[in-house]
Design a protein around this motif. Structure first.
Motif, PDB file in Angstrom:
ATOM      1  N   HIS A  15       0.796  -1.229   0.000  1.00 14.91           N
ATOM      2  CA  HIS A  15       0.000   0.000   0.000  1.00 14.91           C
ATOM      3  C   HIS A  15       0.828   1.277   0.000  1.00 14.91           C
ATOM      4  CE1 HIS A  15       0.465  -0.792   4.420  1.00 14.91           C
ATOM      5  NE2 HIS A  15       0.703   0.511   4.433  1.00 14.91           N
ATOM      6  N   GLU A  16       2.169   1.177   0.084  1.00 13.51           N
ATOM      7  CA  GLU A  16       3.012   2.364   0.001  1.00 13.51           C
ATOM      8  C   GLU A  16       3.442   2.611  -1.453  1.00 13.51           C
ATOM      9  OE1 GLU A  16       3.779   4.627   2.102  1.00 13.51           O
ATOM     10  OE2 GLU A  16       2.995   3.722   3.949  1.00 13.51           O
ATOM     11  N   HIS A  17       3.587   3.872  -1.829  1.00 16.63           N
ATOM     12  CA  HIS A  17       4.009   4.188  -3.189  1.00 16.63           C
ATOM     13  C   HIS A  17       5.530   4.128  -3.323  1.00 16.63           C
ATOM     14  CE1 HIS A  17       5.729   8.183  -2.409  1.00 16.63           C
ATOM     15  NE2 HIS A  17       4.696   8.432  -1.622  1.00 16.63           N
ATOM     16  N   LEU A  18       6.002   3.935  -4.556  1.00 19.58           N
ATOM     17  CA  LEU A  18       7.420   4.045  -4.878  1.00 19.58           C
ATOM     18  C   LEU A  18       7.641   5.440  -5.436  1.00 19.58           C
ATOM     19  CD1 LEU A  18       8.122   0.597  -6.599  1.00 19.58           C
ATOM     20  CD2 LEU A  18       8.369   1.219  -4.193  1.00 19.58           C
ATOM     21  N   CYS A  19       8.431   6.231  -4.766  1.00 18.65           N
ATOM     22  CA  CYS A  19       8.504   7.673  -5.013  1.00 18.65           C
ATOM     23  C   CYS A  19       8.727   8.058  -6.471  1.00 18.65           C
ATOM     24  CB  CYS A  19       9.626   8.268  -4.164  1.00 18.65           C
ATOM     25  SG  CYS A  19       9.477   7.924  -2.417  1.00 18.65           S
ATOM     26  N   CYS A  20       9.677   7.401  -7.135  1.00 16.86           N
ATOM     27  CA  CYS A  20      10.101   7.861  -8.451  1.00 16.86           C
ATOM     28  C   CYS A  20       9.005   7.752  -9.504  1.00 16.86           C
ATOM     29  CB  CYS A  20      11.349   7.094  -8.902  1.00 16.86           C
ATOM     30  SG  CYS A  20      11.232   5.319  -8.691  1.00 16.86           S
ATOM     31  N   ALA A  21       8.074   6.808  -9.355  1.00 21.27           N
ATOM     32  CA  ALA A  21       7.031   6.602 -10.365  1.00 21.27           C
ATOM     33  C   ALA A  21       5.658   7.004  -9.854  1.00 21.27           C
ATOM     34  CB  ALA A  21       7.027   5.141 -10.804  1.00 21.27           C
ATOM     35  N   ILE A  22       5.623   7.876  -8.885  1.00 21.85           N
ATOM     36  CA  ILE A  22       4.371   8.167  -8.187  1.00 21.85           C
ATOM     37  C   ILE A  22       3.316   8.837  -9.065  1.00 21.85           C
ATOM     38  CG2 ILE A  22       5.233  10.382  -7.293  1.00 21.85           C
ATOM     39  CD1 ILE A  22       3.632   9.849  -4.750  1.00 21.85           C
ATOM     40  N   ALA A  23       3.725   9.687 -10.022  1.00 24.37           N
ATOM     41  CA  ALA A  23       2.762  10.532 -10.728  1.00 24.37           C
ATOM     42  C   ALA A  23       2.534  10.144 -12.178  1.00 24.37           C
ATOM     43  CB  ALA A  23       3.221  11.990 -10.667  1.00 24.37           C
ATOM     44  N   ASP A  24       3.127   9.082 -12.647  1.00 24.92           N
ATOM     45  CA  ASP A  24       3.087   8.766 -14.074  1.00 24.92           C
ATOM     46  C   ASP A  24       2.403   7.425 -14.299  1.00 24.92           C
ATOM     47  OD1 ASP A  24       3.551   8.507 -16.791  1.00 24.92           O
ATOM     48  OD2 ASP A  24       5.492   9.516 -16.652  1.00 24.92           O
ATOM     49  N   LYS A  25       1.213   7.457 -14.925  1.00 22.77           N
ATOM     50  CA  LYS A  25       0.422   6.238 -15.102  1.00 22.77           C
ATOM     51  C   LYS A  25       1.123   5.202 -15.965  1.00 22.77           C
ATOM     52  CE  LYS A  25      -4.112   8.348 -14.381  1.00 22.77           C
ATOM     53  NZ  LYS A  25      -5.453   8.620 -14.956  1.00 22.77           N
ATOM     54  N   LYS A  26       1.931   5.659 -16.928  1.00 26.82           N
ATOM     55  CA  LYS A  26       2.551   4.700 -17.845  1.00 26.82           C
ATOM     56  C   LYS A  26       3.587   3.818 -17.155  1.00 26.82           C
ATOM     57  CE  LYS A  26       6.195   7.748 -19.786  1.00 26.82           C
ATOM     58  NZ  LYS A  26       5.794   9.032 -19.199  1.00 26.82           N
ATOM     59  N   HIS A  27       3.978   4.190 -15.948  1.00 25.89           N
ATOM     60  CA  HIS A  27       4.979   3.405 -15.228  1.00 25.89           C
ATOM     61  C   HIS A  27       4.367   2.499 -14.153  1.00 25.89           C
ATOM     62  CE1 HIS A  27       8.264   5.291 -17.262  1.00 25.89           C
ATOM     63  NE2 HIS A  27       7.962   6.494 -16.815  1.00 25.89           N
ATOM     64  N   GLN A  28       3.048   2.416 -14.077  1.00 30.61           N
ATOM     65  CA  GLN A  28       2.438   1.626 -13.015  1.00 30.61           C
ATOM     66  C   GLN A  28       2.698   0.129 -13.175  1.00 30.61           C
ATOM     67  OE1 GLN A  28       1.334   3.205 -10.231  1.00 30.61           O
ATOM     68  NE2 GLN A  28       2.275   4.820 -11.489  1.00 30.61           N
ATOM     69  N   CYS A  29       2.838  -0.335 -14.395  1.00 31.71           N
ATOM     70  CA  CYS A  29       3.233  -1.734 -14.595  1.00 31.71           C
ATOM     71  C   CYS A  29       4.613  -1.972 -13.999  1.00 31.71           C
ATOM     72  CB  CYS A  29       3.231  -2.073 -16.088  1.00 31.71           C
ATOM     73  SG  CYS A  29       3.821  -3.745 -16.450  1.00 31.71           S
ATOM     74  N   GLY A  30       5.493  -1.003 -14.170  1.00 36.20           N
ATOM     75  CA  GLY A  30       6.827  -1.112 -13.614  1.00 36.20           C
ATOM     76  C   GLY A  30       6.835  -1.081 -12.100  1.00 36.20           C
ATOM     77  N   VAL A  31       5.876  -0.369 -11.505  1.00 30.90           N
ATOM     78  CA  VAL A  31       5.765  -0.326 -10.051  1.00 30.90           C
ATOM     79  C   VAL A  31       5.446  -1.713  -9.509  1.00 30.90           C
ATOM     80  CG1 VAL A  31       4.373   0.536  -8.131  1.00 30.90           C
ATOM     81  CG2 VAL A  31       5.138   2.105  -9.917  1.00 30.90           C
ATOM     82  N   ALA A  32       4.503  -2.400 -10.149  1.00 33.44           N
ATOM     83  CA  ALA A  32       4.139  -3.749  -9.721  1.00 33.44           C
ATOM     84  C   ALA A  32       5.326  -4.701  -9.844  1.00 33.44           C
ATOM     85  CB  ALA A  32       2.957  -4.254 -10.542  1.00 33.44           C
ATOM     86  N   THR A  33       6.067  -4.566 -10.943  1.00 36.12           N
ATOM     87  CA  THR A  33       7.240  -5.418 -11.159  1.00 36.12           C
ATOM     88  C   THR A  33       8.312  -5.132 -10.117  1.00 36.12           C
ATOM     89  OG1 THR A  33       6.795  -5.482 -13.534  1.00 36.12           O
ATOM     90  CG2 THR A  33       9.005  -6.071 -12.829  1.00 36.12           C
ATOM     91  N   LYS A  34       8.534  -3.861  -9.824  1.00 32.01           N
ATOM     92  CA  LYS A  34       9.535  -3.480  -8.835  1.00 32.01           C
ATOM     93  C   LYS A  34       9.157  -3.989  -7.442  1.00 32.01           C
ATOM     94  CE  LYS A  34      12.779  -1.315  -6.539  1.00 32.01           C
ATOM     95  NZ  LYS A  34      13.132   0.092  -6.731  1.00 32.01           N
ATOM     96  N   LYS A  35       7.894  -3.886  -7.102  1.00 30.73           N
ATOM     97  CA  LYS A  35       7.470  -4.360  -5.788  1.00 30.73           C
ATOM     98  C   LYS A  35       7.678  -5.872  -5.646  1.00 30.73           C
ATOM     99  CE  LYS A  35       4.297  -0.735  -4.310  1.00 30.73           C
ATOM    100  NZ  LYS A  35       2.939  -0.401  -3.806  1.00 30.73           N
ATOM    101  N   GLN A  36       7.436  -6.600  -6.719  1.00 35.08           N
ATOM    102  CA  GLN A  36       7.681  -8.031  -6.675  1.00 35.08           C
ATOM    103  C   GLN A  36       9.175  -8.312  -6.482  1.00 35.08           C
ATOM    104  OE1 GLN A  36       5.353 -10.530  -6.599  1.00 35.08           O
ATOM    105  NE2 GLN A  36       7.160 -11.781  -6.136  1.00 35.08           N
ATOM    106  N   TRP A  37      10.013  -7.541  -7.182  1.00 33.71           N
ATOM    107  CA  TRP A  37      11.469  -7.664  -7.033  1.00 33.71           C
ATOM    108  C   TRP A  37      11.882  -7.339  -5.598  1.00 33.71           C
ATOM    109  CZ3 TRP A  37      15.634  -4.318  -6.044  1.00 33.71           C
ATOM    110  CH2 TRP A  37      16.900  -4.758  -6.452  1.00 33.71           C
ATOM    111  N   LEU A  38      11.265  -6.318  -5.013  1.00 34.35           N
ATOM    112  CA  LEU A  38      11.605  -5.897  -3.660  1.00 34.35           C
ATOM    113  C   LEU A  38      11.259  -6.954  -2.620  1.00 34.35           C
ATOM    114  CD1 LEU A  38      10.638  -2.111  -3.436  1.00 34.35           C
ATOM    115  CD2 LEU A  38      12.883  -3.110  -3.027  1.00 34.35           C
ATOM    116  N   LYS A  39      10.204  -7.712  -2.852  1.00 36.33           N
ATOM    117  CA  LYS A  39       9.812  -8.734  -1.880  1.00 36.33           C
ATOM    118  C   LYS A  39      10.954  -9.705  -1.617  1.00 36.33           C
ATOM    119  CE  LYS A  39       4.813  -8.718  -2.693  1.00 36.33           C
ATOM    120  NZ  LYS A  39       3.642  -9.486  -3.193  1.00 36.33           N
ATOM    121  N   ASP A  40      11.694 -10.019  -2.658  1.00 37.50           N
ATOM    122  CA  ASP A  40      12.833 -10.923  -2.488  1.00 37.50           C
ATOM    123  C   ASP A  40      14.056 -10.220  -1.933  1.00 37.50           C
ATOM    124  OD1 ASP A  40      11.391 -13.102  -3.490  1.00 37.50           O
ATOM    125  OD2 ASP A  40      11.900 -12.583  -5.560  1.00 37.50           O
ATOM    126  N   ARG A  41      14.174  -8.937  -2.173  1.00 39.98           N
ATOM    127  CA  ARG A  41      15.358  -8.201  -1.746  1.00 39.98           C
ATOM    128  C   ARG A  41      15.287  -7.756  -0.280  1.00 39.98           C
ATOM    129  NH1 ARG A  41      15.574  -9.805  -6.085  1.00 39.98           N
ATOM    130  NH2 ARG A  41      16.514 -11.428  -4.819  1.00 39.98           N
TER     131      ARG A  41
END
Length: 247
Positions: A15-41
């Motif tokens: 439920h927390e946002h990733l700062c760098c992609a906060i305002a750009d809709k075209k990067h929301q797919c990347g946000v989901a991918t990054k969050k999945q990557w972060l779960k392992d990191r």
């Protein structure tokens, strides 16, 4: 200056946002991918710390041994990104975030902190000027342009892996090595694919999807690296206009 910072955890990541992609809709797919990557990191000691606002104010770092970059060394923290933008600049947030990282390294008994930078300011790389104010020094260089900066607590320092110094590959076509550490990358990949398809430009995309691949790269890399005609070109994320300059 507000001091209300948040560290991302497995409990609040969704439920927390990733700062760098906060305002750009075209990067929301990347946000989901990054969050999945972060779960392992995150379980590896990876830290994503941000100001509790809807803005781009954050630092991201990890133990060097598990950082997906071709840098070697023992017992260091590696900073992927330190970003303060817009109206939040000049208020001491960058200083607070960097001090947190340095103090965290000391509390963990680390040998120091390191980061990828460059002689002249480049997009997507941490600015050298800020780091030197905190005592970071150049401990390794590549192509008389890219620099590894280190703040050592005991005189030891990290270095680029030997494979990095090649800065060339055998493939002549446009070749991009990419990871999923940055949420901008999926959209950049789609833009590059579209441009190359429309202009019949051969394209070779190489996913860096493991720590071993990241450590053995033939070039400088923070999460993205571009080659053309076998020669390293940039770590700049590509859009159509920047791509035209290269090919």
């Amino acid at each position: 200056m507000s001091e209300q910072f948040i560290n991302l955890t497995l409990d609040n990541l969704e439920h927390e946002h990733l700062c760098c992609a906060i305002a750009d809709k075209k990067h929301q797919c990347g946000v989901a991918t990054k969050k999945q990557w972060l779960k392992d990191r995150l379980v590896e000691g990876h830290v994503f710390r941000k100001l509790d606002v809807k803005g781009k104010v954050f630092i991201e770092y990890a133990p060097l041994e598990t950082a997906w970059v071709p840098v070697c060394g023992e017992n260091f923290l590696y900073i992927y990104c330190l970003w303060v933008s817009g109206s939040y600049k000049g208020k001491g947030y960058g200083k607070s975030l960097l001090e947190y990282c340095i103090n965290d390294a000391k509390a963990q008994g680390k040998s120091g902190v390191c980061v990828l930078s460059s002689k002249k300011k480049k997009p997507f790389l941490t600015e050298k000027k800020l780091m030197t104010k905190f005592g970071f020094q150049v401990v390794d260089t590549l192509s008389d342009e890219y620099e590894l900066l280190s703040l050592s607590f005991n005189g030891e320092n990290p270095s680029f892996n030997d494979t990095v110094r090649q800065m060339r590959i055998n493939q002549k076509e446009l070749t991009i090595f990419y990871g999923m550490q940055c949420p901008f990358i999926p959209n950049c990949i789609e833009q590059v694919k579209t441009y190359c398809d429309n202009n019949r430009i051969p394209l070779n995309l190489i996913a860096i999807d493991s720590l071993q691949k990241a450590k053995e790269l033939p070039c400088i890399f923070n999460n993205w690296a571009v080659f053309y005609n076998g020669k390293f070109e940039t770590v700049h994320l590509l859009n159509e206009s920047y791509l035209k300059k290269i090919v």
